[in-house]
Design an enzyme around this catalytic site. Structure first.
Site, PDB file in Angstrom:
ATOM      1  CB  SER A   9      -0.902  -0.002   1.245  1.00 25.28           C
ATOM      2  OG  SER A   9      -0.089  -0.049   2.410  1.00 25.28           O
ATOM      3  CE  LYS A 163      13.325   3.649 -13.104  1.00 27.77           C
ATOM      4  NZ  LYS A 163      12.853   4.572 -12.016  1.00 27.77           N
ATOM      5  CD  GLU A 253      13.314  -1.041  -4.614  1.00 29.58           C
ATOM      6  OE1 GLU A 253      12.205  -1.615  -4.507  1.00 29.58           O
ATOM      7  OE2 GLU A 253      14.339  -1.436  -4.004  1.00 29.58           O
TER       8      GLU A 253
HETATM    9  N1  LIG Z   1       6.533   5.334  -6.598  1.00 29.93           N
HETATM   10  C1  LIG Z   1       6.680   5.245  -7.896  1.00 29.93           C
HETATM   11  O1  LIG Z   1       6.607   6.250  -8.631  1.00 29.93           O
HETATM   12  C2  LIG Z   1       6.965   3.905  -8.528  1.00 29.93           C
HETATM   13  C3  LIG Z   1       6.637   3.702  -9.869  1.00 29.93           C
HETATM   14  C4  LIG Z   1       6.931   2.495 -10.475  1.00 29.93           C
HETATM   15  C5  LIG Z   1       7.536   1.488  -9.739  1.00 29.93           C
HETATM   16  N2  LIG Z   1       7.838   1.697  -8.424  1.00 29.93           N
HETATM   17  C6  LIG Z   1       8.470   0.586  -7.704  1.00 29.93           C
HETATM   18  O2  LIG Z   1       7.510   0.022  -6.807  1.00 29.93           O
HETATM   19  C7  LIG Z   1       8.177  -0.515  -5.669  1.00 29.93           C
HETATM   20  C8  LIG Z   1       7.541   0.078  -4.433  1.00 29.93           C
HETATM   21  O3  LIG Z   1       7.817   1.457  -4.481  1.00 29.93           O
HETATM   22  P1  LIG Z   1       6.892   2.575  -3.775  1.00 29.93           P
HETATM   23  O4  LIG Z   1       7.111   3.840  -4.510  1.00 29.93           O
HETATM   24  O5  LIG Z   1       5.504   2.075  -3.602  1.00 29.93           O
HETATM   25  O6  LIG Z   1       7.622   2.662  -2.342  1.00 29.93           O
HETATM   26  P2  LIG Z   1       6.984   3.036  -0.920  1.00 29.93           P
HETATM   27  O7  LIG Z   1       8.161   3.247  -0.043  1.00 29.93           O
HETATM   28  O8  LIG Z   1       5.959   4.093  -1.089  1.00 29.93           O
HETATM   29  O9  LIG Z   1       6.200   1.694  -0.498  1.00 29.93           O
HETATM   30  C9  LIG Z   1       6.889   0.496  -0.352  1.00 29.93           C
HETATM   31  C10 LIG Z   1       5.871  -0.554   0.057  1.00 29.93           C
HETATM   32  O10 LIG Z   1       6.556  -1.791   0.213  1.00 29.93           O
HETATM   33  C11 LIG Z   1       6.161  -2.351   1.450  1.00 29.93           C
HETATM   34  N3  LIG Z   1       7.226  -3.189   1.976  1.00 29.93           N
HETATM   35  C12 LIG Z   1       8.492  -2.812   2.247  1.00 29.93           C
HETATM   36  N4  LIG Z   1       9.178  -3.858   2.769  1.00 29.93           N
HETATM   37  C13 LIG Z   1       8.306  -4.893   2.809  1.00 29.93           C
HETATM   38  C14 LIG Z   1       8.396  -6.238   3.249  1.00 29.93           C
HETATM   39  N5  LIG Z   1       9.540  -6.691   3.770  1.00 29.93           N
HETATM   40  N6  LIG Z   1       7.296  -7.043   3.152  1.00 29.93           N
HETATM   41  C15 LIG Z   1       6.149  -6.553   2.642  1.00 29.93           C
HETATM   42  N7  LIG Z   1       5.982  -5.294   2.220  1.00 29.93           N
HETATM   43  C16 LIG Z   1       7.053  -4.474   2.310  1.00 29.93           C
HETATM   44  C17 LIG Z   1       5.885  -1.155   2.347  1.00 29.93           C
HETATM   45  O11 LIG Z   1       5.063  -1.521   3.432  1.00 29.93           O
HETATM   46  C18 LIG Z   1       5.187  -0.231   1.382  1.00 29.93           C
HETATM   47  O12 LIG Z   1       3.813  -0.544   1.298  1.00 29.93           O
HETATM   48  C19 LIG Z   1       9.658  -0.146  -5.818  1.00 29.93           C
HETATM   49  O13 LIG Z   1      10.381  -1.247  -6.332  1.00 29.93           O
HETATM   50  C20 LIG Z   1       9.629   0.986  -6.851  1.00 29.93           C
HETATM   51  O14 LIG Z   1      10.823   1.058  -7.606  1.00 29.93           O
HETATM   52  C21 LIG Z   1       7.572   2.868  -7.801  1.00 29.93           C
HETATM   53  O1  LIG Z   2      11.021   7.531  -7.592  1.00 31.19           O
HETATM   54  P1  LIG Z   2      11.838   6.526  -8.365  1.00 31.19           P
HETATM   55  O2  LIG Z   2      13.211   7.018  -8.700  1.00 31.19           O
HETATM   56  O3  LIG Z   2      11.800   5.170  -7.703  1.00 31.19           O
HETATM   57  O4  LIG Z   2      11.104   6.350  -9.799  1.00 31.19           O
HETATM   58  C1  LIG Z   2       9.751   5.989  -9.796  1.00 31.19           C
HETATM   59  C2  LIG Z   2       9.447   5.162 -11.039  1.00 31.19           C
HETATM   60  O5  LIG Z   2      10.279   4.009 -11.118  1.00 31.19           O
HETATM   61  C3  LIG Z   2       9.522   5.962 -12.298  1.00 31.19           C
HETATM   62  O6  LIG Z   2       9.168   5.142 -13.396  1.00 31.19           O
END
Ligand SMILES: NC(=O)c1ccc[n+]([C@@H]2O[C@H](COP(=O)([O-])OP(=O)(O)OC[C@H]3O[C@@H](n4cnc5c(N)ncnc54)[C@H](O)[C@@H]3O)[C@@H](O)[C@H]2O)c1
Ligand SMILES: O=P(O)(O)OC[C@H](O)CO
EC number: 1.1.1.94
Length: 311
Positions: A9, A163, A253
């Site tokens: 979430s 990236k 990440e």
């Molecule tokens: N935010 C963006 O713009 C975006 C876009 C595309 C991809 N992503 C990718 O999505 C993934 C999550 O990123 P985000 O932006 O949601 O980060 P965030 O920090 O907002 O959320 C991370 C989520 O992962 C959960 N989490 C962390 N450790 C965990 C564990 N050990 N077990 C279960 N759940 C766990 C957290 O509770 C949280 O809900 C990353 O790999 C990121 O690169 C993010």
């Molecule tokens: O906030 P970042 O750098 O994890 O980038 C978010 C997404 O991966 C963009 O595609």
């Protein structure tokens, strides 16, 4: 209409849940800190979307295994990272854990804040299972979120993962105010570096010139909507990494990915000069300026990219 369960979430899980819901699907979100149990949350799901941070993926796969997913349930992974213990990507972890389920990678230029604001975006759903990719495409395609399918999940996943390392470097470049020429050169020279790693890990070259490669690189390197860019920018301002990550309060990440990537590049002899300077910077071995000098003072060479080059 599909029954979709989103795992995580955070920023991306919330956005993916909202996109599926707005498209008329039945959606529920599970979070490790939420009230619902994982088993019931995925029991009758047509599609399970994992959008958690890389650090939790291996443990989540094991939890899901105990939850007894139906073999027809499509597993979508939207995490961009490399497992620090095994170097595996999330889709490889899920493939190893669920050899019979369709696995789909969702990755592209998807800064969640813009998507949550309803701004137009596009992404890739990649799978060797054509029908599964098409199903996920139908669940998510809308007039503001254009979905393309791809048969190269490895390439799509690695583009979105690698990236993030480059985004840290570009954040340093902008933080040092090195200008547009430097930024353009850095992004351009990062592409052959990403390709060498991607091809080594089984990607198709053309995937890196698509949305999940070049597209995501451009979006992420554009500025402060990217957490990874902000890591680099903060380092250029002289902040220490822990302080930057505390201020972010969210997942970047690229830090873990850099460490895992350099370990692999060292083992396999893959030249990754930009990632290597980012690695040195993250470990405090060089200053941001020294990292730049380390790239500018390398031996002179042709621009052509030898994908098979080894140290
Ligand atoms: N935010 C963006 O713009 C975006 C876009 C595309 C991809 N992503 C990718 O999505 C993934 C999550 O990123 P985000 O932006 O949601 O980060 P965030 O920090 O907002 O959320 C991370 C989520 O992962 C959960 N989490 C962390 N450790 C965990 C564990 N050990 N077990 C279960 N759940 C766990 C957290 O509770 C949280 O809900 C990353 O790999 C990121 O690169 C993010
Ligand atoms: O906030 P970042 O750098 O994890 O980038 C978010 C997404 O991966 C963009 O595609």
């Amino acid at each position: 209409m599909a029954r979709v369960t989103v795992l995580g979430s955070g920023a991306w899980g919330t956005a993916l849940a909202r996109l599926a819901l707005t498209n008329g699907n039945q959606v529920q979100i599970w979070s490790r800190r939420g009230p619902s149990e994982l088993g019931p949350a995925v029991a009758d799901a047509d599609i399970v979307v994992s959008a958690i941070s890389m650090k939790g993926v291996a443990a989540l796969a094991s939890q899901l295994q105990a939850a007894k997913l139906r073999p027809s349930t499509i597993l979508v992974t939207a995490t961009k990272g490399l497992d620090p213990e095994t170097t595996r990507t999330p889709s490889k972890i899920f493939r190893d854990t669920f050899p019979n389920n369709p696995i789909v990678v969702l990755s592209g230029p998807n800064l969640s804040k813009e998507i949550e604001a309803g701004l137009p975006a596009a992404t890739v759903v990649a799978s060797t299972d054509v029908a599964a990719a098409a199903r996920v495409q139908q669940v998510y395609a809308s007039e503001s979120f254009r979905i393309y399918t791809s048969p190269d999940p490895v390439g799509a996943e690695l583009g979105g993962t690698l990236k993030n390392v480059v985004a840290i470097a570009v954040g340093v470049c902008d933080g040092l105010k090195l200008g547009s020429n430097a930024k353009a050169a850095l992004i351009t020279r990062a592409i052959p570096e990403m390709l060498r790693v991607g091809v080594h890990m089984g990607s198709q070259v053309e995937t890196f010139y698509g949305l999940s490669g070049l597209g995501d690189l451009l979006a992420t390197c554009d500025g402060s909507l990217s957490r990874n860019y902000r890591v680099g920018y903060g380092l250029a301002q002289g902040k220490v990494l822990d302080q930057i990550l505390d201020e972010l309060g969210s997942t970047a990440e690229g830090v873990n990915t850099t460490h895992v990537l350099i370990d692999m590049a060292n083992r396999e002899g893959i030249p990754v000069p930009i990632a290597r300077q980012v690695h040195r910077l993250l470990r405090g071995v060089v200053t941001p300026q020294e990292a730049v000098e380390g790239l500018m003072e390398r031996e002179l060479k042709p621009e052509a990219c030898d994908l098979k080059a080894r140290n």
